[in-house]
Write an enzyme that holds these catalytic residues in place. Structure first.
Site, PDB file in Angstrom:
ATOM      1  N   ARG A  19       3.718  -0.296   8.081  1.00 36.55           N
ATOM      2  CA  ARG A  19       2.660  -1.307   8.212  1.00 36.55           C
ATOM      3  C   ARG A  19       1.506  -0.681   8.978  1.00 36.55           C
ATOM      4  O   ARG A  19       1.713  -0.023  10.010  1.00 36.55           O
ATOM      5  CB  ARG A  19       3.178  -2.534   8.955  1.00 36.55           C
ATOM      6  CG  ARG A  19       2.061  -3.481   9.339  1.00 36.55           C
ATOM      7  CD  ARG A  19       2.565  -4.793   9.836  1.00 36.55           C
ATOM      8  NE  ARG A  19       3.111  -5.585   8.750  1.00 36.55           N
ATOM      9  CZ  ARG A  19       3.420  -6.880   8.855  1.00 36.55           C
ATOM     10  NH1 ARG A  19       3.255  -7.510  10.001  1.00 36.55           N
ATOM     11  NH2 ARG A  19       3.895  -7.534   7.826  1.00 36.55           N
ATOM     12  N   LYS A  23      -2.025   9.540  19.943  1.00 29.48           N
ATOM     13  CA  LYS A  23      -2.544  10.852  20.379  1.00 29.48           C
ATOM     14  C   LYS A  23      -3.480  11.442  19.338  1.00 29.48           C
ATOM     15  O   LYS A  23      -3.972  12.548  19.490  1.00 29.48           O
ATOM     16  CB  LYS A  23      -1.389  11.831  20.590  1.00 29.48           C
ATOM     17  CG  LYS A  23      -0.379  11.403  21.628  1.00 29.48           C
ATOM     18  CD  LYS A  23       0.723  12.466  21.720  1.00 29.48           C
ATOM     19  CE  LYS A  23       1.857  11.992  22.599  1.00 29.48           C
ATOM     20  NZ  LYS A  23       3.036  12.885  22.483  1.00 29.48           N
ATOM     21  N   HIS A  64       0.610  -6.841   0.441  1.00 25.43           N
ATOM     22  CA  HIS A  64       1.883  -6.992   1.154  1.00 25.43           C
ATOM     23  C   HIS A  64       2.975  -7.220   0.101  1.00 25.43           C
ATOM     24  O   HIS A  64       3.505  -8.317  -0.049  1.00 25.43           O
ATOM     25  CB  HIS A  64       1.785  -8.184   2.110  1.00 25.43           C
ATOM     26  CG  HIS A  64       2.866  -8.276   3.147  1.00 25.43           C
ATOM     27  ND1 HIS A  64       4.054  -7.565   3.068  1.00 25.43           N
ATOM     28  CD2 HIS A  64       2.940  -9.000   4.292  1.00 25.43           C
ATOM     29  CE1 HIS A  64       4.803  -7.878   4.126  1.00 25.43           C
ATOM     30  NE2 HIS A  64       4.140  -8.734   4.880  1.00 25.43           N
ATOM     31  N   ARG A 106       8.965 -10.700  11.591  1.00 21.41           N
ATOM     32  CA  ARG A 106       9.815 -10.858  10.417  1.00 21.41           C
ATOM     33  C   ARG A 106       9.940  -9.600   9.586  1.00 21.41           C
ATOM     34  O   ARG A 106      11.035  -9.204   9.208  1.00 21.41           O
ATOM     35  CB  ARG A 106       9.226 -11.914   9.480  1.00 21.41           C
ATOM     36  CG  ARG A 106       9.825 -13.259   9.549  1.00 21.41           C
ATOM     37  CD  ARG A 106       8.787 -14.231   9.085  1.00 21.41           C
ATOM     38  NE  ARG A 106       7.621 -14.070   9.944  1.00 21.41           N
ATOM     39  CZ  ARG A 106       7.504 -14.688  11.104  1.00 21.41           C
ATOM     40  NH1 ARG A 106       8.410 -15.523  11.496  1.00 21.41           N
ATOM     41  NH2 ARG A 106       6.455 -14.474  11.875  1.00 21.41           N
ATOM     42  N   THR A 107       8.805  -8.995   9.264  1.00 22.58           N
ATOM     43  CA  THR A 107       8.880  -7.918   8.287  1.00 22.58           C
ATOM     44  C   THR A 107       9.703  -6.765   8.851  1.00 22.58           C
ATOM     45  O   THR A 107      10.614  -6.256   8.202  1.00 22.58           O
ATOM     46  CB  THR A 107       7.466  -7.469   7.870  1.00 22.58           C
ATOM     47  OG1 THR A 107       6.752  -8.620   7.428  1.00 22.58           O
ATOM     48  CG2 THR A 107       7.520  -6.465   6.745  1.00 22.58           C
TER      49      THR A 107
END
Ligand code: NCD
Length: 312
Positions: A101, A80, A129, A51-52
């Site tokens: 995120r 890396k 959030h 969703r986000t």
């Protein structure tokens, strides 16, 4: 330059303007379809998301902008060994705004210190959030007609659920809010939220294990998933995962105009038959999320609202 890292980065007045803009967008989305033409949103998602990420992408596309990103962490240079600071310096050369995120708490904050473009925290570990909170506020406001004088029950994983932490912090600024915190002992709201937010501001709250007992007094019931990925061992997760299941029998105990919210994804904490109850607001939240993120992108990029004269 503005970022959105913590929900309190926006004052109550700024949140009000953001939600007003989101409401104007909801009532006439077509008026906003070219507002961000030629602007680019980068999505830096180092944790799973449906969703986000997609709602950020949909929001930017709805505004006539472009999106760039990578499908998962293991195909980015983080695998890396690149630092967040270096990554954001690089992304600042490619995009106008970034949504990040990360599993590490504080990673978006660190990124914002090195960034030349606005950084939006799209979830950092078990911490915050803020854009989910804006979505929750829009949904509460549109369902109840207000953001004050509410009894809000939060149920499930209140320890690891970052949406819970952000929502409590933000709603604690509104007048006459009472919280009912419903969780097993092991998944209680972290002490820092109890001490620094609820007790520091003298906000009424009650901790309980019983969802049934709390139902009749709630205006809002915010259900959450037990956050499997943040447990240290599988046994604890298995023991706690079925702690609460909202069923239509339990809904029968609630007020007629209570609203049930859930940030989603749902696992099994809301039975499917609750979906048909008019008090279920979780799919409305998903729709509101797109409008809120459109409003947020416009605000952080300082884009003109074509309908500003008509409203506010
Ligand atoms: C939430 C999250 O990622 O914290 N999901 C979302 O963004 N709507 C809730 C969750 O994962 O349980």
């Amino acid at each position: 330059m503005r970022h959105l890292i913590d929900p309190l980065d926006f004052s109550p007045e700024e949140i009000d303007s953001l939600l007003n803009l989101a409401d104007r967008i909801r009532s006439d989305p077509a008026a906003y379809q070219d507002v961000a033409a030629h602007k680019k949103l980068a999505t830096l998602f180092y944790e799973p998301s449906t969703r986000t990420r997609l709602s950020f992408e949909a929001a930017m596309l709805n505004l006539g902008g472009h999106v760039l990103g990578f499908p998962s962490e293991n195909v980015s240079s983080a695998s890396k060994g690149e630092s967040v600071a270096d990554t954001i310096r690089v992304i600042s050369c490619y995009a106008d705004i970034v949504a990040m995120r990360h599993s590490k708490e504080g990673a978006p904050l660190r990124a914002s210190r090195y960034s030349r473009i606005p950084v939006i925290n799209a979830g950092d570990g078990g911490h915050q959030h803020p854009t989910q909170t804006m979505t929750d506020l829009m949904t509460i406001r549109s369902r109840m007609g207000r953001l004050d004088n509410l009894t809000i029950g939060l149920c499930g994983d209140l320890k690891f659920g970052r949406t819970v932490h952000s929502l409590i912090k933000t709603m604690a600024r509104c007048k006459n809010i009472r919280f009912v915190l419903i969780s097993p002992e092991e998944l209680r709201v972290p002490d820092y939220i109890i001490k620094d937010v609820l007790e520091a501001k003298g906000i009424e709250y009650r901790e309980t294990r019983s969802l049934e007992e709390s139902m009749p007094e709630l205006d809002i019931l915010y259900m959450t998933r037990v956050q499997k990925e943040r447990f240290f061992n599988e046994e604890d997760y298995i023991r706690l995962k079925n702690s609460y299941i909202l069923t239509s029998e339990k809904m029968a105990l609630a007020k007629e105009n209570m609203a049930v919210l859930h940030p989603l994804p749902r696992v099994n904490e809301i039975a499917l038959d609750v979906d048909d109850d008019p008090r279920a607001a979780y799919f409305e939240q998903v729709q509101n999320a797109v409008y809120v993120r459109m409003a947020l992108i416009m605000t952080l990029l300082g884009l003109q609202d074509p309908k500003a004269k008509e409203g506010n």
